[in-house]
Design a protein around this motif. Structure first.
Motif, PDB file in Angstrom:
ATOM      1  N   THR A  19      82.795   1.923  76.649  1.00 23.90           N
ATOM      2  CA  THR A  19      82.142   2.410  77.851  1.00 23.90           C
ATOM      3  C   THR A  19      83.120   3.183  78.722  1.00 23.90           C
ATOM      4  OG1 THR A  19      80.650   0.522  77.809  1.00 23.90           O
ATOM      5  CG2 THR A  19      80.811   1.727  79.882  1.00 23.90           C
ATOM      6  N   SER A  20      84.332   2.656  78.890  1.00 21.26           N
ATOM      7  CA  SER A  20      85.309   3.349  79.723  1.00 21.26           C
ATOM      8  C   SER A  20      85.772   4.638  79.068  1.00 21.26           C
ATOM      9  CB  SER A  20      86.506   2.438  80.029  1.00 21.26           C
ATOM     10  OG  SER A  20      87.201   2.144  78.829  1.00 21.26           O
ATOM     11  N   ALA A  21      85.930   4.639  77.744  1.00 23.51           N
ATOM     12  CA  ALA A  21      86.329   5.860  77.049  1.00 23.51           C
ATOM     13  C   ALA A  21      85.205   6.884  77.095  1.00 23.51           C
ATOM     14  CB  ALA A  21      86.700   5.551  75.602  1.00 23.51           C
ATOM     15  N   ALA A  22      83.974   6.425  76.972  1.00 23.42           N
ATOM     16  CA  ALA A  22      82.838   7.329  76.973  1.00 23.42           C
ATOM     17  C   ALA A  22      82.640   7.964  78.344  1.00 23.42           C
ATOM     18  CB  ALA A  22      81.577   6.589  76.557  1.00 23.42           C
ATOM     19  N   SER A  23      82.899   7.209  79.396  1.00 24.16           N
ATOM     20  CA  SER A  23      82.694   7.760  80.728  1.00 24.16           C
ATOM     21  C   SER A  23      83.726   8.833  81.051  1.00 24.16           C
ATOM     22  CB  SER A  23      82.733   6.645  81.771  1.00 24.16           C
ATOM     23  OG  SER A  23      84.013   6.050  81.802  1.00 24.16           O
ATOM     24  N   THR A  24      84.898   8.777  80.441  1.00 23.36           N
ATOM     25  CA  THR A  24      85.906   9.794  80.701  1.00 23.36           C
ATOM     26  C   THR A  24      85.725  11.011  79.813  1.00 23.36           C
ATOM     27  OG1 THR A  24      87.433   8.748  79.154  1.00 23.36           O
ATOM     28  CG2 THR A  24      87.621   8.122  81.466  1.00 23.36           C
ATOM     29  N   THR A  25      85.222  10.833  78.580  1.00 18.24           N
ATOM     30  CA  THR A  25      85.068  11.968  77.679  1.00 18.24           C
ATOM     31  C   THR A  25      83.690  12.603  77.769  1.00 18.24           C
ATOM     32  OG1 THR A  25      84.393  10.539  75.852  1.00 18.24           O
ATOM     33  CG2 THR A  25      86.736  11.058  76.033  1.00 18.24           C
ATOM     34  N   GLY A  26      82.680  11.855  78.173  1.00 19.85           N
ATOM     35  CA  GLY A  26      81.358  12.402  78.354  1.00 19.85           C
ATOM     36  C   GLY A  26      80.463  12.329  77.131  1.00 19.85           C
ATOM     37  N   ASP A  27      80.924  11.760  76.019  1.00 23.99           N
ATOM     38  CA  ASP A  27      80.084  11.666  74.823  1.00 23.99           C
ATOM     39  C   ASP A  27      79.869  10.208  74.467  1.00 23.99           C
ATOM     40  OD1 ASP A  27      82.747  12.712  72.540  1.00 23.99           O
ATOM     41  OD2 ASP A  27      82.643  11.113  73.993  1.00 23.99           O
ATOM     42  N   GLY A  28      79.298   9.446  75.379  1.00 22.22           N
ATOM     43  CA  GLY A  28      79.161   8.007  75.247  1.00 22.22           C
ATOM     44  C   GLY A  28      78.327   7.545  74.073  1.00 22.22           C
ATOM     45  N   PHE A  29      77.088   8.004  73.983  1.00 27.49           N
ATOM     46  CA  PHE A  29      76.217   7.507  72.933  1.00 27.49           C
ATOM     47  C   PHE A  29      76.690   7.964  71.565  1.00 27.49           C
ATOM     48  CE2 PHE A  29      72.476   7.709  70.188  1.00 27.49           C
ATOM     49  CZ  PHE A  29      72.101   6.383  70.232  1.00 27.49           C
ATOM     50  N   ALA A  30      77.109   9.211  71.461  1.00 24.25           N
ATOM     51  CA  ALA A  30      77.569   9.743  70.170  1.00 24.25           C
ATOM     52  C   ALA A  30      78.802   8.990  69.685  1.00 24.25           C
ATOM     53  CB  ALA A  30      77.864  11.234  70.287  1.00 24.25           C
ATOM     54  N   ALA A  31      79.735   8.714  70.582  1.00 25.13           N
ATOM     55  CA  ALA A  31      80.950   7.991  70.197  1.00 25.13           C
ATOM     56  C   ALA A  31      80.630   6.551  69.819  1.00 25.13           C
ATOM     57  CB  ALA A  31      81.963   8.021  71.336  1.00 25.13           C
ATOM     58  N   THR A  32      79.732   5.927  70.561  1.00 21.92           N
ATOM     59  CA  THR A  32      79.347   4.549  70.266  1.00 21.92           C
ATOM     60  C   THR A  32      78.633   4.470  68.924  1.00 21.92           C
ATOM     61  OG1 THR A  32      79.128   4.070  72.618  1.00 21.92           O
ATOM     62  CG2 THR A  32      78.044   2.565  71.105  1.00 21.92           C
ATOM     63  N   LEU A  33      77.734   5.397  68.668  1.00 22.01           N
ATOM     64  CA  LEU A  33      77.009   5.406  67.398  1.00 22.01           C
ATOM     65  C   LEU A  33      77.947   5.695  66.231  1.00 22.01           C
ATOM     66  CD1 LEU A  33      74.205   5.009  66.227  1.00 22.01           C
ATOM     67  CD2 LEU A  33      73.840   7.467  66.434  1.00 22.01           C
ATOM     68  N   ALA A  34      78.888   6.617  66.423  1.00 27.34           N
ATOM     69  CA  ALA A  34      79.860   6.915  65.365  1.00 27.34           C
ATOM     70  C   ALA A  34      80.738   5.703  65.079  1.00 27.34           C
ATOM     71  CB  ALA A  34      80.722   8.103  65.765  1.00 27.34           C
ATOM     72  N   GLY A  35      81.141   4.989  66.123  1.00 30.58           N
ATOM     73  CA  GLY A  35      81.931   3.769  65.936  1.00 30.58           C
ATOM     74  C   GLY A  35      81.139   2.697  65.216  1.00 30.58           C
ATOM     75  N   ALA A  36      79.861   2.579  65.539  1.00 36.67           N
ATOM     76  CA  ALA A  36      79.014   1.590  64.876  1.00 36.67           C
ATOM     77  C   ALA A  36      78.845   1.928  63.404  1.00 36.67           C
ATOM     78  CB  ALA A  36      77.653   1.520  65.567  1.00 36.67           C
ATOM     79  N   VAL A  37      78.685   3.207  63.092  1.00 41.42           N
ATOM     80  CA  VAL A  37      78.535   3.622  61.698  1.00 41.42           C
ATOM     81  C   VAL A  37      79.839   3.384  60.932  1.00 41.42           C
ATOM     82  CG1 VAL A  37      78.178   5.620  60.176  1.00 41.42           C
ATOM     83  CG2 VAL A  37      76.665   5.248  62.127  1.00 41.42           C
ATOM     84  N   ASP A  38      80.971   3.672  61.556  1.00 39.44           N
ATOM     85  CA  ASP A  38      82.267   3.413  60.909  1.00 39.44           C
ATOM     86  C   ASP A  38      82.446   1.926  60.621  1.00 39.44           C
ATOM     87  OD1 ASP A  38      82.892   6.086  60.959  1.00 39.44           O
ATOM     88  OD2 ASP A  38      84.136   5.946  62.771  1.00 39.44           O
ATOM     89  N   GLN A  39      82.096   1.095  61.581  1.00 40.50           N
ATOM     90  CA  GLN A  39      82.220  -0.346  61.386  1.00 40.50           C
ATOM     91  C   GLN A  39      81.234  -0.839  60.327  1.00 40.50           C
ATOM     92  OE1 GLN A  39      82.229  -2.522  65.008  1.00 40.50           O
ATOM     93  NE2 GLN A  39      83.242  -4.259  64.090  1.00 40.50           N
ATOM     94  N   LEU A  40      80.053  -0.234  60.284  1.00 36.87           N
ATOM     95  CA  LEU A  40      79.071  -0.570  59.262  1.00 36.87           C
ATOM     96  C   LEU A  40      79.609  -0.240  57.873  1.00 36.87           C
ATOM     97  CD1 LEU A  40      76.228  -1.348  58.284  1.00 36.87           C
ATOM     98  CD2 LEU A  40      75.526   0.991  58.785  1.00 36.87           C
ATOM     99  N   GLN A  41      80.260   0.906  57.737  1.00 34.31           N
ATOM    100  CA  GLN A  41      80.846   1.277  56.445  1.00 34.31           C
ATOM    101  C   GLN A  41      81.910   0.277  56.020  1.00 34.31           C
ATOM    102  OE1 GLN A  41      82.120   5.285  57.226  1.00 34.31           O
ATOM    103  NE2 GLN A  41      80.267   6.161  56.319  1.00 34.31           N
ATOM    104  N   GLY A  42      82.697  -0.211  56.970  1.00 33.41           N
ATOM    105  CA  GLY A  42      83.697  -1.221  56.664  1.00 33.41           C
ATOM    106  C   GLY A  42      83.073  -2.525  56.188  1.00 33.41           C
ATOM    107  N   LEU A  43      82.019  -2.959  56.870  1.00 32.54           N
ATOM    108  CA  LEU A  43      81.324  -4.186  56.467  1.00 32.54           C
ATOM    109  C   LEU A  43      80.705  -4.040  55.076  1.00 32.54           C
ATOM    110  CD1 LEU A  43      79.531  -5.193  59.786  1.00 32.54           C
ATOM    111  CD2 LEU A  43      81.358  -6.443  58.640  1.00 32.54           C
ATOM    112  N   GLN A  44      80.128  -2.874  54.806  1.00 40.33           N
ATOM    113  CA  GLN A  44      79.509  -2.665  53.503  1.00 40.33           C
ATOM    114  C   GLN A  44      80.551  -2.585  52.392  1.00 40.33           C
ATOM    115  OE1 GLN A  44      76.981   0.746  54.128  1.00 40.33           O
ATOM    116  NE2 GLN A  44      75.243  -0.546  54.678  1.00 40.33           N
TER     117      GLN A  44
END
Length: 108
Positions: free
Chosen positions: A29-54
């Motif tokens: 949230t703090s990184a997203a508020s400074t860069t301005g791409d909150g949802f995209a960064a959060t979704l990309a992080g979730a997909v990366d973590q999903l790939q790791g779990l899989q």
């Protein structure tokens, strides 16, 4: 949250913002508020973590198939975590598309 059955502890439900935990969600949230791409960064992080779990689940499945896995519970837990994470990411994606579609239907 702990279970009333002795010896079993259940983890708390992960936050929607990140698949990690409260610290990850706060950092995202703090990184997203400074860069301005909150949802995209959060979704990309979730997909990366999903790939790791899989990939972890896939590696444990291979070890189970070859007989190298000592404890089948590890594979079952990893497979369930990957399944739940996939469900959550797909649900988030569907809700985002639904919200975008709804915004596009609004008259100007």
């Amino acid at each position: 949250m702990t279970s009333p059955i002795g010896g079993i502890s259940l983890p708390s439900v992960p936050t929607i913002g990140a698949l990690g935990g409260v610290a990850d969600a706060t950092a995202a949230t703090s990184a997203a508020s400074t860069t301005g791409d909150g949802f995209a960064a959060t979704l990309a992080g979730a997909v990366d973590q999903l790939q790791g779990l899989q990939s972890t689940s896939s590696g444990l499945a291979t070890a189970a198939a070859t007989g190298d896995l000592k404890d089948v519970h590890d594979y079952m837990i990893a497979a369930q975590e990957a399944s739940l994470a996939t469900e959550m990411v797909v649900t988030l994606k569907n809700k985002a598309v639904e919200a975008f579609t709804e915004i596009m239907r609004m008259p100007i």
